[in-house]
Design an enzyme around this catalytic site. Sequence first.
Site, PDB file in Angstrom:
ATOM      1  N   VAL A 113     -27.104   2.828 -58.249  1.00 26.50           N
ATOM      2  CA  VAL A 113     -26.360   1.616 -58.618  1.00 26.50           C
ATOM      3  C   VAL A 113     -25.312   1.305 -57.545  1.00 26.50           C
ATOM      4  O   VAL A 113     -25.138   0.149 -57.140  1.00 26.50           O
ATOM      5  CB  VAL A 113     -25.696   1.788 -59.999  1.00 26.50           C
ATOM      6  CG1 VAL A 113     -24.733   0.642 -60.287  1.00 26.50           C
ATOM      7  CG2 VAL A 113     -26.763   1.867 -61.091  1.00 26.50           C
ATOM      8  N   ALA A 116     -26.945  -0.265 -54.532  1.00 22.62           N
ATOM      9  CA  ALA A 116     -27.331  -1.662 -54.751  1.00 22.62           C
ATOM     10  C   ALA A 116     -26.118  -2.573 -54.870  1.00 22.62           C
ATOM     11  O   ALA A 116     -26.149  -3.730 -54.436  1.00 22.62           O
ATOM     12  CB  ALA A 116     -28.182  -1.766 -56.015  1.00 22.62           C
ATOM     13  N   GLU A 117     -25.044  -2.084 -55.468  1.00 25.40           N
ATOM     14  CA  GLU A 117     -23.876  -2.919 -55.728  1.00 25.40           C
ATOM     15  C   GLU A 117     -23.024  -3.167 -54.489  1.00 25.40           C
ATOM     16  O   GLU A 117     -22.630  -4.302 -54.210  1.00 25.40           O
ATOM     17  CB  GLU A 117     -23.003  -2.280 -56.822  1.00 25.40           C
ATOM     18  CG  GLU A 117     -23.595  -2.354 -58.220  1.00 25.40           C
ATOM     19  CD  GLU A 117     -23.520  -3.756 -58.802  1.00 25.40           C
ATOM     20  OE1 GLU A 117     -22.812  -4.613 -58.234  1.00 25.40           O
ATOM     21  OE2 GLU A 117     -24.180  -3.999 -59.831  1.00 25.40           O
ATOM     22  N   SER A 118     -22.687  -2.089 -53.763  1.00 23.32           N
ATOM     23  CA  SER A 118     -21.708  -2.236 -52.682  1.00 23.32           C
ATOM     24  C   SER A 118     -22.152  -1.657 -51.348  1.00 23.32           C
ATOM     25  O   SER A 118     -21.424  -1.800 -50.357  1.00 23.32           O
ATOM     26  CB  SER A 118     -20.394  -1.541 -53.085  1.00 23.32           C
ATOM     27  OG  SER A 118     -20.603  -0.134 -53.214  1.00 23.32           O
ATOM     28  N   TYR A 203     -32.582  -6.883 -58.165  1.00 23.71           N
ATOM     29  CA  TYR A 203     -31.576  -5.831 -58.316  1.00 23.71           C
ATOM     30  C   TYR A 203     -32.144  -4.646 -59.101  1.00 23.71           C
ATOM     31  O   TYR A 203     -32.030  -3.488 -58.690  1.00 23.71           O
ATOM     32  CB  TYR A 203     -30.370  -6.435 -59.027  1.00 23.71           C
ATOM     33  CG  TYR A 203     -29.305  -5.474 -59.482  1.00 23.71           C
ATOM     34  CD1 TYR A 203     -28.299  -5.058 -58.619  1.00 23.71           C
ATOM     35  CD2 TYR A 203     -29.278  -5.009 -60.798  1.00 23.71           C
ATOM     36  CE1 TYR A 203     -27.302  -4.193 -59.057  1.00 23.71           C
ATOM     37  CE2 TYR A 203     -28.287  -4.148 -61.239  1.00 23.71           C
ATOM     38  CZ  TYR A 203     -27.304  -3.743 -60.360  1.00 23.71           C
ATOM     39  OH  TYR A 203     -26.319  -2.892 -60.801  1.00 23.71           O
TER      40      TYR A 203
END
Length: 235
Positions: A113, A116-118, A203
Amino acid sequence: MQSGKQLGITAAFLLVASLPASAAEMAMLRNGFSIRHEHHQQRDAVTRLYLTGAPNNYVDVPTAEILSFEEIELPPAPAPTPIPTPAPVNTLDAVVSAAGTRNNIDPDLIISVIRAESGFNPNAVSSKGAKGLMQLMPRTAASLGVLNILDPVDNVEGGTRYLRDLLDLYHNDLLKTLAAYNAGPQRVEQYQGVPPYRETRAYITRIILDLNRKKSAQRASQADSIVARTASGKS
């Protein structure tokens, strides 16, 4: 006789020339030399120069050979260099592992996660205002008790707790959990599942593929380890 005195004084100078600068007086001699010492005591025709604070560490110099005594100003003793206390090292793996343990979530999922997020940037800020490693919205972070949204430890703890809440809400349905993390729980409720947003679907796919790669690599490593141990036992 005079030459003998001269030799004795020169020898005394050579004796103390290598002593550390820890005396409080300087005896100025007729021959041009000087003797650094702590304090002195006149004893008839000689003057006893105490080189250190120890009573048996002294040199006797003929009083007639001493021109004068000068007080010297000692430099202050250097303060001891404090030994720095090593700061605790919080690697991302350690932070994720601790957060995963507290919230009963696989650390590999948390790492996927974060990727993928940052992209592992703790200072990342999205155009919508999401911040930090796990891209928490300020309102969500506040509801989770996150004090410093850009602090990696706080951010990962808050993001992991949010994942746990979503997993509980959707009965461990990972697809709905990831969809809600990306698009919001209200969109999952609106569409009764993963919303038809290209960004959200991409995502979810990115995280699932990354997680599967990790698990496949771990299984392969475990299999290699078993084979190696078996071969070692046979040899």
